[in-house]
Design a protein around this motif. Structure first.
Motif, PDB file in Angstrom:
ATOM      1  N   GLU A 284       8.867 -19.244  14.977  1.00 27.53           N
ATOM      2  CA  GLU A 284       7.870 -18.663  15.247  1.00 27.53           C
ATOM      3  C   GLU A 284       7.080 -17.945  14.185  1.00 27.53           C
ATOM      4  OE1 GLU A 284       6.774 -17.328  18.202  1.00 27.53           O
ATOM      5  OE2 GLU A 284       8.124 -18.172  19.621  1.00 27.53           O
ATOM      6  N   SER A 285       7.950 -17.907  12.887  1.00 24.41           N
ATOM      7  CA  SER A 285       7.374 -17.144  11.883  1.00 24.41           C
ATOM      8  C   SER A 285       6.819 -18.198  11.036  1.00 24.41           C
ATOM      9  CB  SER A 285       8.511 -16.469  11.200  1.00 24.41           C
ATOM     10  OG  SER A 285       9.489 -17.510  10.619  1.00 24.41           O
ATOM     11  N   TRP A 286       7.109 -19.563  11.264  1.00 21.29           N
ATOM     12  CA  TRP A 286       6.385 -20.553  10.436  1.00 21.29           C
ATOM     13  C   TRP A 286       5.098 -20.717  10.552  1.00 21.29           C
ATOM     14  CZ3 TRP A 286       5.112 -26.086  11.077  1.00 21.29           C
ATOM     15  CH2 TRP A 286       5.136 -26.757   9.829  1.00 21.29           C
ATOM     16  N   ARG A 287       4.316 -20.885   9.481  1.00 21.24           N
ATOM     17  CA  ARG A 287       2.750 -21.010   9.763  1.00 21.24           C
ATOM     18  C   ARG A 287       2.401 -22.499   9.272  1.00 21.24           C
ATOM     19  NH1 ARG A 287       3.491 -17.419  12.423  1.00 21.24           N
ATOM     20  NH2 ARG A 287       2.636 -15.485  12.347  1.00 21.24           N
ATOM     21  N   LEU A 288       1.553 -23.137   9.960  1.00 19.26           N
ATOM     22  CA  LEU A 288       1.052 -24.489   9.485  1.00 19.26           C
ATOM     23  C   LEU A 288       0.412 -24.577   8.261  1.00 19.26           C
ATOM     24  CD1 LEU A 288      -0.120 -25.876  13.000  1.00 19.26           C
ATOM     25  CD2 LEU A 288       1.943 -26.355  11.843  1.00 19.26           C
ATOM     26  N   PRO A 289       0.588 -25.574   7.364  1.00 19.94           N
ATOM     27  CA  PRO A 289      -0.245 -25.732   6.144  1.00 19.94           C
ATOM     28  C   PRO A 289      -1.558 -25.961   6.411  1.00 19.94           C
ATOM     29  CG  PRO A 289       1.721 -26.803   5.720  1.00 19.94           C
ATOM     30  CD  PRO A 289       1.707 -26.436   7.314  1.00 19.94           C
ATOM     31  N   THR A 290      -2.595 -25.326   5.488  1.00 17.42           N
ATOM     32  CA  THR A 290      -3.854 -25.660   5.615  1.00 17.42           C
ATOM     33  C   THR A 290      -4.165 -27.098   5.548  1.00 17.42           C
ATOM     34  OG1 THR A 290      -4.528 -23.549   4.442  1.00 17.42           O
ATOM     35  CG2 THR A 290      -6.012 -25.337   4.780  1.00 17.42           C
ATOM     36  N   GLY A 291      -4.833 -27.399   6.691  1.00 17.83           N
ATOM     37  CA  GLY A 291      -5.304 -28.920   6.843  1.00 17.83           C
ATOM     38  C   GLY A 291      -4.190 -29.985   7.388  1.00 17.83           C
ATOM     39  N   TYR A 292      -3.109 -29.287   7.825  1.00 11.87           N
ATOM     40  CA  TYR A 292      -2.019 -30.295   8.482  1.00 11.87           C
ATOM     41  C   TYR A 292      -2.370 -30.269  10.034  1.00 11.87           C
ATOM     42  CZ  TYR A 292       2.526 -31.291  10.486  1.00 11.87           C
ATOM     43  OH  TYR A 292       3.376 -31.806  11.243  1.00 11.87           O
ATOM     44  N   ASP A 293      -2.335 -31.337  10.316  1.00 10.87           N
ATOM     45  CA  ASP A 293      -2.486 -31.800  11.951  1.00 10.87           C
ATOM     46  C   ASP A 293      -1.735 -32.925  12.187  1.00 10.87           C
ATOM     47  OD1 ASP A 293      -3.133 -32.214  14.570  1.00 10.87           O
ATOM     48  OD2 ASP A 293      -5.324 -32.322  14.226  1.00 10.87           O
ATOM     49  N   PRO A 294      -0.651 -32.681  12.887  1.00  9.43           N
ATOM     50  CA  PRO A 294       0.419 -33.876  13.230  1.00  9.43           C
ATOM     51  C   PRO A 294      -0.329 -34.821  14.169  1.00  9.43           C
ATOM     52  CG  PRO A 294       1.127 -32.094  14.356  1.00  9.43           C
ATOM     53  CD  PRO A 294       0.189 -31.461  13.633  1.00  9.43           C
ATOM     54  N   ARG A 295      -1.139 -34.610  14.786  1.00  9.39           N
ATOM     55  CA  ARG A 295      -2.013 -35.418  15.645  1.00  9.39           C
ATOM     56  C   ARG A 295      -3.299 -35.804  15.224  1.00  9.39           C
ATOM     57  NH1 ARG A 295       1.292 -32.205  18.134  1.00  9.39           N
ATOM     58  NH2 ARG A 295      -0.068 -30.559  18.183  1.00  9.39           N
ATOM     59  N   ARG A 296      -3.528 -35.964  14.064  1.00  2.00           N
ATOM     60  CA  ARG A 296      -5.058 -36.320  13.420  1.00  2.00           C
ATOM     61  C   ARG A 296      -5.121 -37.504  13.702  1.00  2.00           C
ATOM     62  NH1 ARG A 296      -5.688 -34.479   7.388  1.00  2.00           N
ATOM     63  NH2 ARG A 296      -3.677 -35.903   7.383  1.00  2.00           N
ATOM     64  N   ARG A 297      -4.220 -38.531  13.436  1.00  8.33           N
ATOM     65  CA  ARG A 297      -4.601 -39.904  13.759  1.00  8.33           C
ATOM     66  C   ARG A 297      -5.329 -40.191  15.182  1.00  8.33           C
ATOM     67  NH1 ARG A 297       1.507 -41.772  13.736  1.00  8.33           N
ATOM     68  NH2 ARG A 297       1.732 -39.861  12.514  1.00  8.33           N
ATOM     69  N   PHE A 298      -4.977 -39.457  16.150  1.00  9.45           N
ATOM     70  CA  PHE A 298      -5.718 -39.768  17.336  1.00  9.45           C
ATOM     71  C   PHE A 298      -7.106 -39.399  17.609  1.00  9.45           C
ATOM     72  CE2 PHE A 298      -1.143 -38.752  19.001  1.00  9.45           C
ATOM     73  CZ  PHE A 298      -0.568 -39.782  18.880  1.00  9.45           C
ATOM     74  N   ARG A 299      -7.711 -38.663  16.604  1.00 10.12           N
ATOM     75  CA  ARG A 299      -9.107 -38.388  16.416  1.00 10.12           C
ATOM     76  C   ARG A 299      -9.669 -38.975  15.212  1.00 10.12           C
ATOM     77  NH1 ARG A 299      -6.229 -33.470  18.084  1.00 10.12           N
ATOM     78  NH2 ARG A 299      -5.863 -32.939  15.865  1.00 10.12           N
TER      79      ARG A 299
END
Length: 300
Positions: A284-299
Motif C-alpha cells: 500500500e505504501s510502495w510507490r511505483l518508480p517514475t517511468g516504470y510500467d510492467p505492461r509497457r511491452r504490450f503498448r
C-alpha cells in the motif's frame, strides 16, 4: 471330435495353402515343446494334428465333405469306399495335395518322422518377446538397472542406458522365445516408458525446473538451493530478478548424441504468502518508480 474345419479355424472352401498356414500357426503355438506340462494345449495339439491329417489328403477331405467318413477318417455306416483304379496301397490321389504330416513337422520342428531320416531345413530363429519397463526421469537421463519378470518365471536384470527417451526400445539379442526348430532364440524388445516427474521436464537435451523464490530473494538476490537430477546445488539469484527469469546450469541436462550433456534451465517464480498484513501494508505504501510500467511491452 469337432468339425476339422472349425478346429483349424478355416472355412469349408479354404484352399490347401490356407489350411496349411492355419495348421502351421496352431502347431507352433500348441506344440508340447512350446508349452511343456500344459495338458490342455497338448490335447488341442492332437486335435489340430488330426484335423490337418484329414484335410491335407484331398481324397479324404472330399469323402468327409460328402459325409462318407467322420472327422477321424473312419468309415461312416452305410458308406463303402471304393478306391480308384490303379491306386495301390500308399498311393495318393489328385495332383497338388499337401506334403504329408511328417514333412510339416520337419519344417516346423526340424524333427525326423517315424525314424526315417529327412532333410533338415535351416533352423528358424525363435519369436521375439516384447515387454515394457517404466523408469523415472532421473533414471532415464542418468541410466540405471532394472529387473524384469518375464513369462515362465524368468527374471532378467536390464541396463537402461543414460539418455533414454520415452517410447525408445532396447533390443536384447537371444533373450526372447526359444526356437522350436533348434535355431537361436529371438530377441527381447523392451519399450522404455518414462514416468512424469513432479518437478522436472525434459525438452530435447535440456531439463527444465520451475523454482519458487520469495519476494525478498527476488528483490535482494542471494544464494538458494535448487534440485537437479543428481541432487541439490547452490544457485545465485541476481538482485531484482523478475518472475519468469531463467537461470542456466551448464552440463546438468541429458546426454547429447555427439557427446556432452545439455543444460538445466531454472525458471524463477516469485511466490507470495497469502493474507500477510505486513506485506499488504508495504504494498500500500510502495510507490511505483517514475517511468516504470510492467505492461509497457504490450503498448510498444
Amino acid at each position: 471330435m469337432m468339425n476339422p474345419y472349425a478346429i483349424l479355424g478355416v472355412s469349408e472352401r479354404a484352399s490347401a495353402d490356407e489350411i496349411r498356414k492355419a495348421y502351421r500357426k496352431l502347431a507352433k503355438e500348441l506344440h508340447p515343446d512350446a508349452r511343456p506340462g500344459d495338458k490342455a494345449a497338448e490335447e488341442r495339439f492332437k486335435q489340430v494334428t488330426q484335423a490337418f491329417k484329414l484335410l491335407s489328403d484331398p481324397e479324404q477331405r472330399a469323402r468327409f465333405d460328402r459325409g462318407e467318413v467322420d472327422a477321424q477318417g473312419q468309415e461312416r455306416p452305410h458308406f463303402h469306399y471304393r478306391s480308384r483304379p490303379g491306386a495301390g496301397p500308399g498311393q495318393r490321389g489328385p495332383q497338388g495335395r499337401f506334403e504329408d504330416l511328417g514333412d510339416i513337422f520337419s519344417d516346423l520342428f526340424a524333427a525326423q518322422s517315424a525314424g526315417a531320416q529327412r532333410r533338415r531345413p535351416a533352423a528358424e530363429k525363435g519369436a521375439d518377446l516384447r515387454t515394457q519397463v517404466t523408469v523415472s526421469l532421473p533414471d532415464a537421463v542418468l541410466g540405471t538397472r532394472k529387473r524384469l519378470n518375464l513369462p515362465g518365471g524368468r527374471a532378467l536384470d536390464v541396463t537402461i542406458p543414460a539418455g533414454m527417451t520415452d517410447g525408445q526400445v532396447l533390443r536384447l539379442k537371444g533373450q526372447g522365445h526359444a526356437s522350436l526348430s533348434g535355431g537361436p532364440a529371438g530377441a527381447l524388445l523392451v519399450e522404455v516408458k518414462i514416468a512424469p516427474h513432479p518437478w522436472f521436464r525434459r525438452e530435447g537435451d535440456d531439463i527444465r525446473l520451475d523454482l519458487p523464490v520469495s519476494l525478498k530473494e527476488a528483490v535482494l538476490g542471494g544464494q538458494v538451493r535448487a534440485p537437479t537430477l543428481e541432487g541439490d546445488v547452490e544457485v545465485r539469484i541476481p538482485a531484482g530478478a523478475s518472475s519468469g527469469a531463467v537461470l542456466r546450469l551448464k552440463g546438468r541436462g541429458a546426454p547429447k548424441a555427439g557427446g556432452g550433456r545439455g543444460d538445466q534451465l531454472i525458471r524463477l517464480l516469485v511466490d507470495l504468502p497469502s493474507g500477510n498484513p505486513e506485506l499488504e501494508e508495504f504494498a500500500e505504501s510502495w510507490r511505483l518508480p517514475t517511468g516504470y510500467d510492467p505492461r509497457r511491452r504490450f503498448r510498444e
